[in-house]
Design an enzyme around this catalytic site. Sequence first.
Site, PDB file in Angstrom:
ATOM      1  CG  HIS A 252      -2.235  -0.605   1.023  1.00  0.00           C
ATOM      2  ND1 HIS A 252      -3.338   0.087   0.611  1.00  0.00           N
ATOM      3  CD2 HIS A 252      -2.639  -1.893   1.168  1.00  0.00           C
ATOM      4  CE1 HIS A 252      -4.367  -0.732   0.507  1.00  0.00           C
ATOM      5  NE2 HIS A 252      -3.969  -1.943   0.841  1.00  0.00           N
ATOM      6  CD  GLU A 317      -6.359  -0.120   8.163  1.00  0.00           C
ATOM      7  OE1 GLU A 317      -7.032   0.554   7.356  1.00  0.00           O
ATOM      8  OE2 GLU A 317      -5.133  -0.306   8.011  1.00  0.00           O
ATOM      9  CG  HIS A 318      -6.891  -4.521   7.632  1.00  0.00           C
ATOM     10  ND1 HIS A 318      -6.075  -3.444   7.339  1.00  0.00           N
ATOM     11  CD2 HIS A 318      -8.012  -4.371   6.890  1.00  0.00           C
ATOM     12  CE1 HIS A 318      -6.681  -2.666   6.457  1.00  0.00           C
ATOM     13  NE2 HIS A 318      -7.861  -3.199   6.165  1.00  0.00           N
ATOM     14  CG  ASP A 351      -8.044  -4.112   1.213  1.00  0.00           C
ATOM     15  OD1 ASP A 351      -8.414  -3.618   2.288  1.00  0.00           O
ATOM     16  OD2 ASP A 351      -6.861  -4.410   0.969  1.00  0.00           O
ATOM     17  CG  HIS A 410     -30.755  25.053  35.504  1.00  0.00           C
ATOM     18  ND1 HIS A 410     -30.017  26.152  35.126  1.00  0.00           N
ATOM     19  CD2 HIS A 410     -30.436  24.053  34.627  1.00  0.00           C
ATOM     20  CE1 HIS A 410     -29.278  25.834  34.075  1.00  0.00           C
ATOM     21  NE2 HIS A 410     -29.514  24.559  33.754  1.00  0.00           N
TER      22      HIS A 410
END
Length: 428
Positions: A252, A317-318, A351, A410
């Site tokens: 990659h 990630e993977h 992918d 309040h």
Amino acid sequence: MIVFKEAEISGATETASVEKTVRDILDAVRSGGDEAVRNYTEKFDGFRPASLRVEEKTVREAYGKVAPETVETLQFAALRIRDFALKQRECMKELRWEISPGVVLGHRLIPVASCGCYVPAGRYPLPSSALMSAIPAKVAGVKRIAACSPASRGQEGIHPAVLVAMDIAGVDEIYCMGGAQAVGALAFGTETLKPVDIIAGPGNRYVTEAKRQVSGSVGIDMLAGPSEVVIIADGSANPEWVAADALARCEHDPNSWTVIVTTSKELAEKTSGEILRQAEILPTGKLALEAWRNNGRILLADSLEEAVTITDEIAPEHLQVMTENSGETAEKLNNFGSLFIGPYAPVAFGDYVSGPNHILPTVRCARFSNGVYAGTFIKVSSYQEISREGAYSLAEKCAAFADLEGLFGHKRSAELRKKDGGCDREQG
């Protein structure tokens, strides 16, 4: 644990120079609009588009510039991604619940109005990223999807396959621009492009830094780093397959990394040799081998239990599992962007064509976040519907809490409801 093969250098990190460069680009785009984006496009991509927006005619012509088989492949992948995104969307439910008489609580699922999908180019055209970002947005119900990508090398604009993928995914507007300047244009808007509500999609460190700097004024999916994978393998795994999957991740980017965690020294040795052998025959082998040498690691674990512990700490990630009982091993794992179970489930399938999204958390963010899905583009917005009776039941406790914190406005707001309250069961 024994380190069988260590990374030779550490991966790239964001630097002060990147931060300043991106800030300057974003400032220029904010003030200069279209012209600034065109100037940076010419400077970085060597292409100056007459208009940032790609005409519909150009998109239609792109179909004739790619092989019919390519269009068929993109359509196949798009169908898988869409079907999985639809199943995920079905799991998301609206809520309406009467917690006590007259007090109804709930949440609505509201799609963001617009999103920007960033599709990187760089070394290769990446039509898969167009599908992965735009299709979940479409499934979520986003009304306006704008996508952008840099001019591709050797092309007069965006690569035709990327244009086709954007069209198949249902993108409404396409822009020829990339880098930090594209992120700035999506976030701030220009004369041609209205700003979007959220930006999704991967990119290089300049794109990531730009997303970090605009975050808050616009939503972002995540801050993604270089691609990464951990492969858990025992002695039953095929070293040829382990090596192939390691190189697939490494090709990659020079900063991509693979960690192989194994209980088998024999597998470690054979896989190391296979990586060198296969790199010689891969067209991308030189780049992949550089990333492997610089960033790849092989760790020898004493047991699969230790392998699981090591991997959960890495939070990749993977995550691939190739063990004798892959399903059992996978059940013990918790920190991953996407999990690939068994020897027949390489990350390459994820992918492109298996269905789940490939835009995933990196740099250990899988400890607390997930990848892009339909829910990325949906706001889960709560509401409270309270009757007179319900208000009466809450007012005293609310006033007491406000008094505790010293917020007397309040307190009065709550007490007014009690004063006017009483039990009105018909309205409840």
